[in-house]
Design a protein around this motif. Structure first.
Motif, PDB file in Angstrom:
ATOM      1  N   PRO A 128       6.658 -43.926   9.085  1.00 16.13           N
ATOM      2  CA  PRO A 128       5.252 -43.205   8.294  1.00 16.13           C
ATOM      3  C   PRO A 128       5.823 -42.290   8.088  1.00 16.13           C
ATOM      4  CG  PRO A 128       5.497 -43.419  11.274  1.00 16.13           C
ATOM      5  CD  PRO A 128       5.653 -44.574  10.366  1.00 16.13           C
ATOM      6  N   TYR A 129       5.077 -40.940   7.245  1.00 20.29           N
ATOM      7  CA  TYR A 129       5.973 -39.746   6.491  1.00 20.29           C
ATOM      8  C   TYR A 129       4.638 -38.839   6.396  1.00 20.29           C
ATOM      9  CZ  TYR A 129       3.663 -41.484   2.002  1.00 20.29           C
ATOM     10  OH  TYR A 129       2.217 -41.519   0.987  1.00 20.29           O
ATOM     11  N   THR A 130       3.734 -39.430   6.898  1.00 21.73           N
ATOM     12  CA  THR A 130       2.319 -38.759   7.467  1.00 21.73           C
ATOM     13  C   THR A 130       1.513 -39.172   8.377  1.00 21.73           C
ATOM     14  OG1 THR A 130       1.685 -38.366   5.449  1.00 21.73           O
ATOM     15  CG2 THR A 130       0.446 -37.766   6.374  1.00 21.73           C
ATOM     16  N   LYS A 131       1.057 -38.218   9.454  1.00 29.04           N
ATOM     17  CA  LYS A 131       0.173 -39.002  10.101  1.00 29.04           C
ATOM     18  C   LYS A 131      -1.137 -38.064  10.237  1.00 29.04           C
ATOM     19  CE  LYS A 131       3.827 -40.226  13.506  1.00 29.04           C
ATOM     20  NZ  LYS A 131       4.651 -39.746  14.916  1.00 29.04           N
ATOM     21  N   SER A 132      -1.773 -37.987  10.485  1.00 29.31           N
ATOM     22  CA  SER A 132      -3.579 -37.588  11.167  1.00 29.31           C
ATOM     23  C   SER A 132      -4.107 -38.170  11.623  1.00 29.31           C
ATOM     24  CB  SER A 132      -4.451 -37.418   9.042  1.00 29.31           C
ATOM     25  OG  SER A 132      -4.926 -36.651   9.329  1.00 29.31           O
ATOM     26  N   GLN A 133      -5.601 -37.670  11.630  1.00 26.51           N
ATOM     27  CA  GLN A 133      -6.536 -38.659  12.541  1.00 26.51           C
ATOM     28  C   GLN A 133      -8.086 -37.530  12.631  1.00 26.51           C
ATOM     29  OE1 GLN A 133      -4.648 -37.116  16.544  1.00 26.51           O
ATOM     30  NE2 GLN A 133      -6.407 -38.147  17.249  1.00 26.51           N
ATOM     31  N   SER A 134      -8.577 -37.910  12.915  1.00 23.20           N
ATOM     32  CA  SER A 134     -10.397 -37.737  12.737  1.00 23.20           C
ATOM     33  C   SER A 134     -10.641 -36.231  13.720  1.00 23.20           C
ATOM     34  CB  SER A 134     -10.775 -38.026  13.008  1.00 23.20           C
ATOM     35  OG  SER A 134     -11.326 -38.896  12.640  1.00 23.20           O
ATOM     36  N   VAL A 135     -11.381 -35.402  12.906  1.00 26.32           N
ATOM     37  CA  VAL A 135     -11.402 -33.902  13.597  1.00 26.32           C
ATOM     38  C   VAL A 135     -13.120 -33.230  13.608  1.00 26.32           C
ATOM     39  CG1 VAL A 135      -9.133 -32.963  13.277  1.00 26.32           C
ATOM     40  CG2 VAL A 135     -10.703 -32.439  11.554  1.00 26.32           C
ATOM     41  N   VAL A 136     -12.795 -32.280  14.547  1.00 25.85           N
ATOM     42  CA  VAL A 136     -14.116 -31.957  14.026  1.00 25.85           C
ATOM     43  C   VAL A 136     -14.598 -30.900  14.129  1.00 25.85           C
ATOM     44  CG1 VAL A 136     -16.639 -31.221  15.761  1.00 25.85           C
ATOM     45  CG2 VAL A 136     -15.767 -33.638  15.667  1.00 25.85           C
ATOM     46  N   VAL A 137     -14.822 -30.261  13.297  1.00 26.64           N
ATOM     47  CA  VAL A 137     -15.100 -28.643  12.759  1.00 26.64           C
ATOM     48  C   VAL A 137     -16.384 -28.156  13.261  1.00 26.64           C
ATOM     49  CG1 VAL A 137     -14.918 -27.375  10.112  1.00 26.64           C
ATOM     50  CG2 VAL A 137     -13.507 -29.170  10.910  1.00 26.64           C
ATOM     51  N   THR A 138     -16.026 -26.961  13.464  1.00 24.66           N
ATOM     52  CA  THR A 138     -17.620 -25.755  13.757  1.00 24.66           C
ATOM     53  C   THR A 138     -17.036 -23.866  13.325  1.00 24.66           C
ATOM     54  OG1 THR A 138     -16.303 -25.921  15.943  1.00 24.66           O
ATOM     55  CG2 THR A 138     -17.541 -27.447  16.018  1.00 24.66           C
ATOM     56  N   ALA A 139     -18.595 -23.510  13.824  1.00 21.41           N
ATOM     57  CA  ALA A 139     -17.884 -22.273  13.236  1.00 21.41           C
ATOM     58  C   ALA A 139     -17.198 -21.646  14.209  1.00 21.41           C
ATOM     59  CB  ALA A 139     -19.769 -21.630  13.510  1.00 21.41           C
ATOM     60  N   ALA A 140     -16.217 -20.658  13.712  1.00 24.38           N
ATOM     61  CA  ALA A 140     -15.292 -20.098  14.250  1.00 24.38           C
ATOM     62  C   ALA A 140     -15.691 -19.849  16.042  1.00 24.38           C
ATOM     63  CB  ALA A 140     -14.464 -19.132  13.460  1.00 24.38           C
ATOM     64  N   ASP A 141     -17.143 -18.992  15.883  1.00 29.74           N
ATOM     65  CA  ASP A 141     -16.900 -18.226  17.015  1.00 29.74           C
ATOM     66  C   ASP A 141     -17.996 -19.246  18.236  1.00 29.74           C
ATOM     67  OD1 ASP A 141     -19.602 -18.904  16.174  1.00 29.74           O
ATOM     68  OD2 ASP A 141     -20.604 -16.596  15.203  1.00 29.74           O
ATOM     69  N   ASN A 142     -17.912 -20.510  17.654  1.00 24.20           N
ATOM     70  CA  ASN A 142     -18.902 -21.760  18.338  1.00 24.20           C
ATOM     71  C   ASN A 142     -17.912 -22.126  19.691  1.00 24.20           C
ATOM     72  OD1 ASN A 142     -19.708 -24.068  19.296  1.00 24.20           O
ATOM     73  ND2 ASN A 142     -20.825 -24.610  17.861  1.00 24.20           N
ATOM     74  N   ASN A 143     -18.008 -21.614  20.801  1.00 24.05           N
ATOM     75  CA  ASN A 143     -17.636 -22.185  21.836  1.00 24.05           C
ATOM     76  C   ASN A 143     -18.358 -23.632  22.616  1.00 24.05           C
ATOM     77  OD1 ASN A 143     -15.276 -20.310  21.587  1.00 24.05           O
ATOM     78  ND2 ASN A 143     -16.814 -18.547  21.800  1.00 24.05           N
ATOM     79  N   ASP A 144     -19.291 -23.787  21.777  1.00 22.23           N
ATOM     80  CA  ASP A 144     -19.953 -24.789  22.698  1.00 22.23           C
ATOM     81  C   ASP A 144     -19.791 -26.223  22.458  1.00 22.23           C
ATOM     82  OD1 ASP A 144     -22.429 -22.334  23.965  1.00 22.23           O
ATOM     83  OD2 ASP A 144     -22.837 -23.280  21.972  1.00 22.23           O
ATOM     84  N   ILE A 145     -18.808 -26.648  21.555  1.00 20.39           N
ATOM     85  CA  ILE A 145     -18.138 -27.362  21.156  1.00 20.39           C
ATOM     86  C   ILE A 145     -16.984 -27.915  21.228  1.00 20.39           C
ATOM     87  CG2 ILE A 145     -18.209 -29.379  19.203  1.00 20.39           C
ATOM     88  CD1 ILE A 145     -20.674 -28.173  18.332  1.00 20.39           C
ATOM     89  N   LYS A 146     -16.240 -28.412  22.585  1.00 21.97           N
ATOM     90  CA  LYS A 146     -15.311 -28.604  22.720  1.00 21.97           C
ATOM     91  C   LYS A 146     -14.805 -29.860  22.603  1.00 21.97           C
ATOM     92  CE  LYS A 146     -15.437 -23.552  25.210  1.00 21.97           C
ATOM     93  NZ  LYS A 146     -14.809 -23.830  26.320  1.00 21.97           N
ATOM     94  N   ALA A 147     -15.748 -30.958  22.907  1.00 15.84           N
ATOM     95  CA  ALA A 147     -14.920 -32.519  22.929  1.00 15.84           C
ATOM     96  C   ALA A 147     -16.092 -33.682  22.862  1.00 15.84           C
ATOM     97  CB  ALA A 147     -15.089 -32.853  24.688  1.00 15.84           C
ATOM     98  N   VAL A 148     -15.878 -34.342  22.246  1.00 14.44           N
ATOM     99  CA  VAL A 148     -17.131 -35.741  21.836  1.00 14.44           C
ATOM    100  C   VAL A 148     -18.088 -35.195  22.575  1.00 14.44           C
ATOM    101  CG1 VAL A 148     -17.710 -38.033  21.628  1.00 14.44           C
ATOM    102  CG2 VAL A 148     -15.666 -37.023  20.980  1.00 14.44           C
ATOM    103  N   GLU A 149     -17.816 -35.093  23.893  1.00 13.12           N
ATOM    104  CA  GLU A 149     -19.350 -35.479  24.235  1.00 13.12           C
ATOM    105  C   GLU A 149     -20.247 -34.262  24.254  1.00 13.12           C
ATOM    106  OE1 GLU A 149     -16.163 -34.123  27.553  1.00 13.12           O
ATOM    107  OE2 GLU A 149     -16.389 -36.358  25.599  1.00 13.12           O
ATOM    108  N   ASP A 150     -19.589 -32.813  23.278  1.00 15.79           N
ATOM    109  CA  ASP A 150     -20.879 -31.733  23.518  1.00 15.79           C
ATOM    110  C   ASP A 150     -21.051 -32.176  22.473  1.00 15.79           C
ATOM    111  OD1 ASP A 150     -19.814 -30.371  25.583  1.00 15.79           O
ATOM    112  OD2 ASP A 150     -17.461 -29.826  24.630  1.00 15.79           O
TER     113      ASP A 150
END
Length: 270
Positions: A128-150
């Motif tokens: 492999p020459y590239t690795k990636s995965q799914s991510v969750v993007v939020t507002a920079a000041d959002n501290n409530d969403i840190k994991a899938v359960e959130d």
């Protein structure tokens, strides 16, 4: 006299048929036992299939030049192997038929091995020459969403036909349909949605090409990592080992990290 003439005629026909048979067998053996590594060395050139319409991996810049992450990695591999690199552009739907018919020697187009490894038995792959995965993007000041359960109960901006929409639904998010990543991020910035699921490389590319102080962040990664490979016809032999050797050298000398950082802002080969 007639018997003699007939004998000569049959001998002549037999000789012609035998000659034709030997010629066909020779051509067949040559085609079946070809050494791709030797062939590209003899030519001094390797032919690469790619889309040319898939930014930031393979696309045309404002000057019409073919460029992108995959293009630059392949060119660097060519340098390590002492080969010129010739790109043949084709649509994704024609990519593998072009490889199968030897229109090109290898494919460089973010190819994965496919769900349930359906391509593994049909093709040879580099490391492999590239690795990636799914991510969750939020507002920079959002501290409530840190994991899938959130994510449950939050609103996620998603292209409705994408795999990432399914991930958001599975996590219990309410879905706001959008055209693509740029619109998703715009809605997050405006406070109209809470998040979006997307591919890490696509997000890094977006952030790398916009304001460095963009008011969004990657909140967390999720799911299994995915990898992409240079893809060859089955039984391509030594050329695959040569590619792997070049990629290993590029990891050790920092070339892969340098190309990754240019396009994505970080090393996407780890």
């Amino acid at each position: 006299m007639k018997k003699a003439l007939l004998g000569l005629l049959f001998m002549s026909i037999f000789a012609v048929l035998a000659a034709c048979g030997n010629g066909d067998d020779s051509a067949s053996d040559s085609g079946n036992s070809g050494d791709l590594w030797q062939e590209v060395q003899d030519k001094g050139e390797i032919t690469v299939g790619t889309e040319g319409t898939y930014a930031p991996f393979t696309f045309h810049d404002d000057n019409g030049e073919l460029t992108g992450y995959d293009v630059e990695v392949m060119k660097e591999v060519g340098k390590h192997l002492g080969l010129d690199v010739k790109f043949e552009e084709t649509q994704w739907d024609s990519m593998f038929s072009g490889l199968n018919s030897a229109r090109f020697d290898v494919v460089a187009n973010q190819v994965g091995k496919g769900e349930n490894d359906e391509r593994v038995g049909q093709y040879d792959f580099s490391d492999p020459y590239t690795k990636s995965q799914s991510v969750v993007v939020t507002a920079a000041d959002n501290n409530d969403i840190k994991a899938v359960e959130d994510v449950k109960g939050k609103t996620s901006a998603q292209s409705l036909t994408s795999n990432y929409n399914a991930l958001a639904e599975d996590a219990g998010a309410k879905i706001e349909g959008v055209e693509g990543l740029a619109q998703s991020i715009q809605l997050i910035e405006q406070g109209r949605v809470d998040l979006t699921f997307n591919d890490k490389l696509a997000v890094l590319d977006y952030l790398n090409n916009t304001d460095k102080d963009a008011p969004v962040k990657i909140a967390f990664e999720t799911g299994e990592p995915t990898e992409t490979y240079f893809t060859f016809r089955k039984d391509s032999g030594e050329i695959v080992d040569q590619f792997n050797k070049a990629l290993d050298e590029m990891r050790k000398d920092g070339t892969l990290a340098e190309i990754s950082t240019k396009w994505f802002g970080e090393d996407v080969n780890k």
